[in-house]
Structures are given as structure tokens and as C-alpha cells.
Design a protein around this motif. Structure first.
Motif, PDB file in Angstrom:
ATOM      1  N   LEU A 309     108.453  93.622  13.399  1.00 24.52           N
ATOM      2  CA  LEU A 309     108.559  93.093  12.042  1.00 24.52           C
ATOM      3  C   LEU A 309     107.270  93.324  11.245  1.00 24.52           C
ATOM      4  CD1 LEU A 309     110.359  89.716  12.827  1.00 24.52           C
ATOM      5  CD2 LEU A 309     111.363  91.819  11.907  1.00 24.52           C
ATOM      6  N   MET A 310     106.208  93.681  11.944  1.00 28.93           N
ATOM      7  CA  MET A 310     104.951  94.050  11.304  1.00 28.93           C
ATOM      8  C   MET A 310     104.141  94.874  12.305  1.00 28.93           C
ATOM      9  SD  MET A 310     102.919  90.371  11.417  1.00 28.93           S
ATOM     10  CE  MET A 310     101.664  90.967  10.310  1.00 28.93           C
ATOM     11  N   THR A 311     103.211  95.650  11.780  1.00 32.34           N
ATOM     12  CA  THR A 311     102.403  96.501  12.650  1.00 32.34           C
ATOM     13  C   THR A 311     101.127  95.765  13.064  1.00 32.34           C
ATOM     14  OG1 THR A 311     101.169  97.455  10.804  1.00 32.34           O
ATOM     15  CG2 THR A 311     103.253  98.528  11.417  1.00 32.34           C
ATOM     16  N   ILE A 312     100.449  96.351  14.073  1.00 26.95           N
ATOM     17  CA  ILE A 312      99.171  95.785  14.506  1.00 26.95           C
ATOM     18  C   ILE A 312      98.170  95.811  13.351  1.00 26.95           C
ATOM     19  CG2 ILE A 312      97.186  96.115  16.027  1.00 26.95           C
ATOM     20  CD1 ILE A 312      99.533  94.988  17.473  1.00 26.95           C
ATOM     21  N   ALA A 313      98.193  96.902  12.568  1.00 24.84           N
ATOM     22  CA  ALA A 313      97.276  97.003  11.424  1.00 24.84           C
ATOM     23  C   ALA A 313      97.553  95.904  10.409  1.00 24.84           C
ATOM     24  CB  ALA A 313      97.422  98.381  10.773  1.00 24.84           C
ATOM     25  N   ASP A 314      98.858  95.618  10.177  1.00 26.62           N
ATOM     26  CA  ASP A 314      99.193  94.539   9.250  1.00 26.62           C
ATOM     27  C   ASP A 314      98.708  93.190   9.774  1.00 26.62           C
ATOM     28  OD1 ASP A 314     100.431  96.322   7.550  1.00 26.62           O
ATOM     29  OD2 ASP A 314     102.411  96.054   8.455  1.00 26.62           O
ATOM     30  N   LEU A 315      98.831  92.989  11.103  1.00 28.50           N
ATOM     31  CA  LEU A 315      98.400  91.727  11.693  1.00 28.50           C
ATOM     32  C   LEU A 315      96.888  91.563  11.574  1.00 28.50           C
ATOM     33  CD1 LEU A 315      99.121  89.167  13.213  1.00 28.50           C
ATOM     34  CD2 LEU A 315      98.865  90.441  15.365  1.00 28.50           C
ATOM     35  N   ILE A 316      96.146  92.665  11.824  1.00 27.81           N
ATOM     36  CA  ILE A 316      94.690  92.613  11.689  1.00 27.81           C
ATOM     37  C   ILE A 316      94.306  92.302  10.241  1.00 27.81           C
ATOM     38  CG2 ILE A 316      92.583  93.987  11.765  1.00 27.81           C
ATOM     39  CD1 ILE A 316      93.784  95.467  14.157  1.00 27.81           C
ATOM     40  N   GLN A 317      94.983  92.949   9.315  1.00 28.14           N
ATOM     41  CA  GLN A 317      94.706  92.722   7.902  1.00 28.14           C
ATOM     42  C   GLN A 317      94.971  91.264   7.510  1.00 28.14           C
ATOM     43  OE1 GLN A 317      97.486  94.314   4.843  1.00 28.14           O
ATOM     44  NE2 GLN A 317      95.718  95.464   4.099  1.00 28.14           N
ATOM     45  N   PHE A 318      96.073  90.708   8.023  1.00 31.53           N
ATOM     46  CA  PHE A 318      96.402  89.326   7.686  1.00 31.53           C
ATOM     47  C   PHE A 318      95.366  88.355   8.259  1.00 31.53           C
ATOM     48  CE2 PHE A 318      98.575  85.299   7.696  1.00 31.53           C
ATOM     49  CZ  PHE A 318      99.331  85.335   6.522  1.00 31.53           C
ATOM     50  N   PHE A 319      94.866  88.698   9.465  1.00 37.55           N
ATOM     51  CA  PHE A 319      93.874  87.804  10.056  1.00 37.55           C
ATOM     52  C   PHE A 319      92.547  87.848   9.313  1.00 37.55           C
ATOM     53  CE2 PHE A 319      96.566  86.834  13.580  1.00 37.55           C
ATOM     54  CZ  PHE A 319      96.070  85.614  14.037  1.00 37.55           C
TER      55      PHE A 319
END
Length: 625
Positions: A309-319
């Protein structure tokens, strides 16, 4: 530029000095009436009213603060975009352009930070200067009763630490809070744009943070007020001890007073520690909550990544953004306590500024006509009349009762009586330092309520027992009664009083420096300066309140001839325990418990064999001994 360094620099604060309790005429009553209000928009708006001289910079400051609140999350977002974009895609050319853009953004952020701090300091200084000027002006206009009821330490506290706490509140707390709050809001908007589901998780955690803040808010308020009140007692006691150091040392009270002061300090420390303990619980709890929330985000974000539902890059960006969202919370929690201190200081400062004097000149009061310089035929002295005057510092407890007498122009009125008989109260009414509780006081047929205090005081010369000199030279202290007087006029006044040789014998003559309260001079020398200051003013009304009590018999003998010169043609009131000073008075008023019990000339009263004769006999016996 390091994002961490940016946050540290932005949130670093200068701890405000402890505030003090409200200035009161009746401390207990005021503490019971005034309730502590942690944050009040009306006070904040009024404070910024003192920034009108730099209102252009205030506008720029607001714009820079809002811009910086946007720039800080943009820097963090740019870092996350560079990681998830050029770095993840191994695009060297795009990485170089991205780094160049990041550098420009970082430099502009630092430039704005420079001007934000600079303008905040200038705005804070403008507010502080305006407040201190107004406090000084308002205190100077208070009648004498105000200074009898209010401790010096509390007046000083309003001008010093309370105003300094407002400086910190304006130039640091307010704009740092705006910056950090704006950073939080912008970070929230970007998070909603990046992943709305994780953003809803963050929003769902907000009530917990609100509940924690609300729980500790009242504790911080009450403990902050208690610390402020205890510090006021510390400073008031310190000021009193310094002023009374002669008594302290003379009666060997150093250890006793030190013990009392230590008790006050211990109490103040206890309140400060309670406040620190509450703050030490709140701030770490906010940080712990942030870490707890990040753990929840890791769990939810990891689940969404596992299900594509989201990429690792998106997760890093959100954090990155979540860290930017939670990091201001600890700063805002710390700023809240500083804001409480600033609001408490504002409340006390404005109470003093808004405090209405016991009385003021009537709106239609007119200047007292001044005949000086209008021709030699005009009598220089003033006619002073008391009609049925009753007066009390507390209106319910009169100290003068039904006083009636008239001082014709050029007459000398002697006031005698035991301590507490009302002599100084009559002097205070003549000078319009107080107004009668009942009855009327007239000067040249003008009731004192109908003339301005300023015009009356311009026509008066006062020499008191407790002579007061300001820091400066002897010449400057004498010239204080008439600043435009030339050096020759000052010398002539001293020559007429037969004391010029005493002044010239000082180390630097009339240019000798006088320390605080006249230190460096003898009591007699200080009193002679006060006599010369009074003569230089060329007054119509002269008040001598135990004025020769600090002068030795030889100097007083020299002054007797000079006093004739000082009092000639002027209406004078003389309070003296040395009855030789008033032997030639045109009228002697003998007071007892606030009433005139005898009146007449010296010879008449001695022949009468009453109260005055008893006092005179005691004086003669003491002088003979």
C-alpha cells in the motif's frame, strides 16, 4: 545544514528571571482578589501596543516567523525527497541539482533566522523601554501615601524582573511558539498529502497529548504563582535589609537577619523545586508519547508496506515528517511554562500602571499665580490658611482635628509638640502631599484642590531632617531646585547662607562627587547643601522640618543669620525640637494629639506657663546640661 542543529538553535531559550507577586496597597486583599490567568489575549495585545515605534519591524517579524515555520518542514521534506528520488534512483545529475536547491533553501532559512532573531530583539527592547518609562512616570505621580504603603522591593521588582520576563515572553516565547506551531501544522499538511491513512493515525493520537497538557496546566499555573510570590518576599526583604544596614549592624542583627533570609530562600527553593518537578514530568512525558506514537506508526506503516500500500521510500519520507511533527511538542511544552511567567509579569506590571492614585489634581485645577519677578512692591510670601482641617492617613483614624490658623505673607509659623502630635502632617498638607480629610487649606485665597500641585511646588522650598542627595556633584545637587541657574548664582546662594567656604573646603569644591544618598559627606554638609538648594529656588513658602537637627551648634550659629536672609519676606513653617530656632517666629502653634492647644509668640507662651513653657524649660535644661 543539519536539521537537528536548526531545531536546537530555534528552541534554545534564555530562562526568564523569576517573576514576583502583585504589587499591592494591601497585599492580602489584592492576592485574594486577583486570580491568576495563564494566557490572556488582551494582555498580549496590550503589550504589543508598546511596539508602535517599531510597528514596521513587527510586521516583518510576523512575516519572517511564518516563513520560517514553513521553511523548516520544507527542508525536512526536501531531504526525504532527495533520498526517495535521486539517491534511490541512482540519478547523479538530478542529485547534484537537488543538492544545489537544498543548499539555497538552507541558506535562505538561516538568513531569515538571523533577521527573525534581530527583529525580535528590537521589538522586545521597544516594549521593555516603553513599559519601564511608563512605570516610572506613573510611580512618580503617585501621592505620598502610596510610598508609605508599598515596599520598595516590590516597586523595583515590577521594573526589573517582571519586565524582563515580558521581554523573554515577547522576543523568545511568542515567536518560537509561532515557528514551532507553524512547523507542526505544515508538517501535518504534508503528511496528509503523502499518506492520508497514516496521517489519520497521527491525528487520532492528538487527544492524548491534549489531555496530558491539560492535566499539568493547572499545576504549573499554581506552582508558578507560588514561586513568583516567594521571590517577591525575597527581594523586598533584601532591599529593606540594605536600606537598614546601620540598624542591623548597630544592634548585631546580622546572624538573626541572615537566618530569616535563609528561611525565605528555602521557601522559595521549595516552590521552585515543585515547579521544576512538574515541568520535569510534563516534558519527558511528551517526549515519551512521541516515541510511543512513532512505534505505532512503525507498526501501521510496516503493515501497509507488507501489503504494497506504500513503498519503503514513502514510509521513510513519512517518518521524516512525523519526526518533524512530534519534535515541536516538547519545545511547546517548555515554552508554556515560560509563557505563564510572562503572563504573570504582565498582570502585575499592568496592575501597577493602571493603579489609580488616591487623589489627583482636579481636571479644572489652575496654576497658582506667581508674583515673583513682577515688581518689588509685590509681597513675595504667600498667605496660607487652614480652615477646620481634619486629616488622617487612614480616613477612619484622624491624626489632625479641626485645625484653624492663618499664616500671613512673610510670617514665620513655628510648630512644636511631642512626637506624633501632628507637626509633620500639617507640613504635608501645606505642601499638598496630602489632601485634608475634611476642611480646607488655602494658599493666596486659592483652595489647594483648585490649584495644580506642580505650580505650588515650584513656589516652595523644603528642607527636611532626612536630607536626600542624588548621585552627582555638590553643584548638581544644589542646582536641582533650579536647573537653569548659573555657577555664579549657586555660589551666591551658598555665600548668602555663609557656607560657601565649607563647600570650597571639600576635595574638589562644588565639583566634589556625592555618592549614593550623600555618602562621602558628613550629615551636616549634606544638610547645608539642602539649605542652599532651597534658597536657590527663591521660594515663596519655606518649610524647615527639623532642618537644623543634623547640624552642630557652631554651624547652626553661623546659619542663624543666614536663615534670617532665607526667611525674609517668605512665608515659612518651622518644625523644630531646638526651640531656639523658633524664638523669633511670628506665631507658634503648640500641638498635642493632633489639636492646637496653645498659640502665640514665644514670649507670650512662656509667660502663659502652659505646655509650651514646659517644653521650653526642658529645652533650656537640656541645653544647659
Amino acid at each position: 545544514m543539519s536539521t537537528a542543529k536548526t531545531k536546537v538553535a530555534e528552541s534554545a531559550q534564555t530562562p526568564p528571571p523569576p517573576a514576583k507577586e502583585a504589587l499591592t496597597l494591601n497585599d492580602t486583599d489584592h492576592e485574594n482578589e486577583v486570580q491568576f490567568k495563564p494566557l490572556e489575549w488582551g494582555l498580549i495585545r496590550r503589550l504589543f501596543g508598546y511596539a508602535k515605534p517599531v510597528k514596521g519591524k513587527v510586521a516583518w517579524l510576523v512575516a519572517l516567523t511564518l516563513t520560517r515555520s514553513v521553511q523548516l518542514p520544507m527542508i525536512t521534506w526536501a531531504v526525504s525527497l532527495i533520498i526517495s528520488g535521486p539517491i534511490a534512483g541512482h540519478d547523479t545529475q538530478m542529485l547534484l541539482w537537488a543538492l544545489l536547491g537544498y543548499l539555497v533553501l538552507a541558506l535562505s532559512t538561516d538568513g531569515i533566522f538571523h533577521f527573525r532573531m534581530r527583529f525580535a530583539l528590537e521589538v522586545g527592547e521597544s516594549v521593555v523601554s516603553g513599559l519601564r518609562t511608563e512605570i516610572f512616570e506613573k510611580v512618580q505621580r503617585q501621592p505620598m501615601g502610596f510610598f508609605h504603603r508599598v515596599k520598595l522591593g516590590r516597586v523595583l521588582g515590577r521594573v526589573t524582573s517582571d519586565v524582563e520576563s515580558l521581554r523573554v515572553g515577547i522576543q523568545d516565547v511568542l515567536f518560537v511558539t509561532i515557528t514551532q506551531g507553524g512547523q507542526l501544522i505544515v508538517a501535518a499538511i504534508i503528511m496528509a498529502f503523502c499518506d492520508f491513512v497514516l496521517f489519520l493515525v497521527v491525528v487520532g493520537m492528538a487527544p492524548i497529548l491534549w489531555g496530558v497538557n491539560r492535566h499539568f496546566r493547572m499545576r504549573l499555573s499554581s506552582e508558578s504563582r507560588a514561586a513568583s510570590e516567594s521571590f517577591s518576599r525575597v527581594t523586598a526583604t533584601l532591599a529593606e535589609s540594605v536600606n537598614g544596614i546601620r540598624v542591623t549592624q548597630g544592634f548585631v542583627r546580622q546572624e538573626t537577619n541572615a537566618g530569616l533570609f535563609r528561611n525565605l530562600l528555602n521557601t522559595h527553593s521549595r516552590f521552585n523545586l515543585a515547579l521544576a518537578r512538574t515541568s520535569a514530568i510534563l516534558i519527558p512525558m511528551l517526549e515519551l508519547n512521541s516515541q510511543f506514537f512513532i512505534a505505532i506508526l512503525l507498526m501501521v506503516g510496516g503493515w501497509r508496506t507488507f501489503h504494497d500500500l506504500m513503498t519503503i521510500a514513502d514510509l521513510i519520507q513519512f517518518f521524516f515528517l512525523a519526526n518533524l511533527f512530534f519534535s515541536p511538542l516538547a519545545t511547546l511544552g517548555a515554552q508554556y511554562n515560560n509563557a505563564l511567567v510572562a503572563m504573570a509579569g504582565a498582570e502585575r506590571v499592568f496592575w501597577l500602571i493602571d493603579h489609580k492614585p488616591d487623589w489627583e489634581d482636579a481636571p479644572d485645577a489652575q496654576p497658582l499665580p506667581d508674583p515673583r519677578g513682577q515688581g518689588a512692591a509685590i509681597t513675595r510670601g504667600a498667605r496660607v490658611e487652614f480652615r477646620n482641617v481634619t486629616f488622617g492617613y487612614d480616613p477612619q483614624k484622624p491624626v489632625l482635628h479641626d485645625i484653624n490658623f492663618t499664616a500671613e505673607p512673610g510670617q514665620t509659623i513655628g510648630l512644636v509638640g511631642h512626637t506624633g502630635s501632628g507637626k509633620s502632617s500639617i507640613i504635608g498638607l501645606v505642601a499638598k502631599f496630602y489632601l485634608p480629610t475634611a476642611g480646607e487649606v488655602f494658599v493666596d485665597a486659592h483652595e489647594v484642590r483648585t490649584i495644580t500641585s506642580h505650580s505650588l511646588h515650584q513656589q516652595m522650598g523644603i528642607v527636611q531632617q532626612q536630607n536626600f542627595l542624588f548621585t552627582g556633584t555638590v553643584l548638581e545637587n544644589i542646582r536641582m531646585s533650579r536647573p537653569e541657574a548659573s555657577d555664579d548664582e549657586v555660589r551666591e546662594a551658598a555665600r548668602r547662607l555663609d557656607c560657601l567656604d565649607i563647600f570650597e573646603a571639600l576635595p574638589d569644591g562644588l565639583l566634589t562627587e556625592v555618592g549614593e544618598r550623600g555618602s562621602g559627606l558628613s550629615v551636616g554638609q549634606r544638610q547645608l547643601i539642602c539649605f542652599t538648594r532651597a534658597l536657590l529656588a527663591d521660594p515663596r513658602i519655606v518649610i524647615l522640618d527639623e532642618a537644623t537637627s543634623s547640624i552642630d551648634a557652631m554651624t547652626e550659629a553661623r546659619l542663624q543669620t543666614a536663615l534670617v536672609e532665607l526667611l525674609r519676606g517668605r512665608t515659612s513653617f518651622i518644625v523644630a525640637h531646638r526651640l531656639s530656632t523658633i524664638r523669633h517666629a511670628d506665631q507658634v502653634l503648640v500641638l498635642d494629639q493632633g489639636r492646637i492647644v496653645e498659640r502665640g509668640r514665644h514670649e507670650e507662651l512662656v509667660a502663659l506657663g502652659g505646655r509650651y513653657n514646659e517644653l521650653y524649660s526642658q529645652f533650656v535644661q537640656t541645653a544647659g546640661d
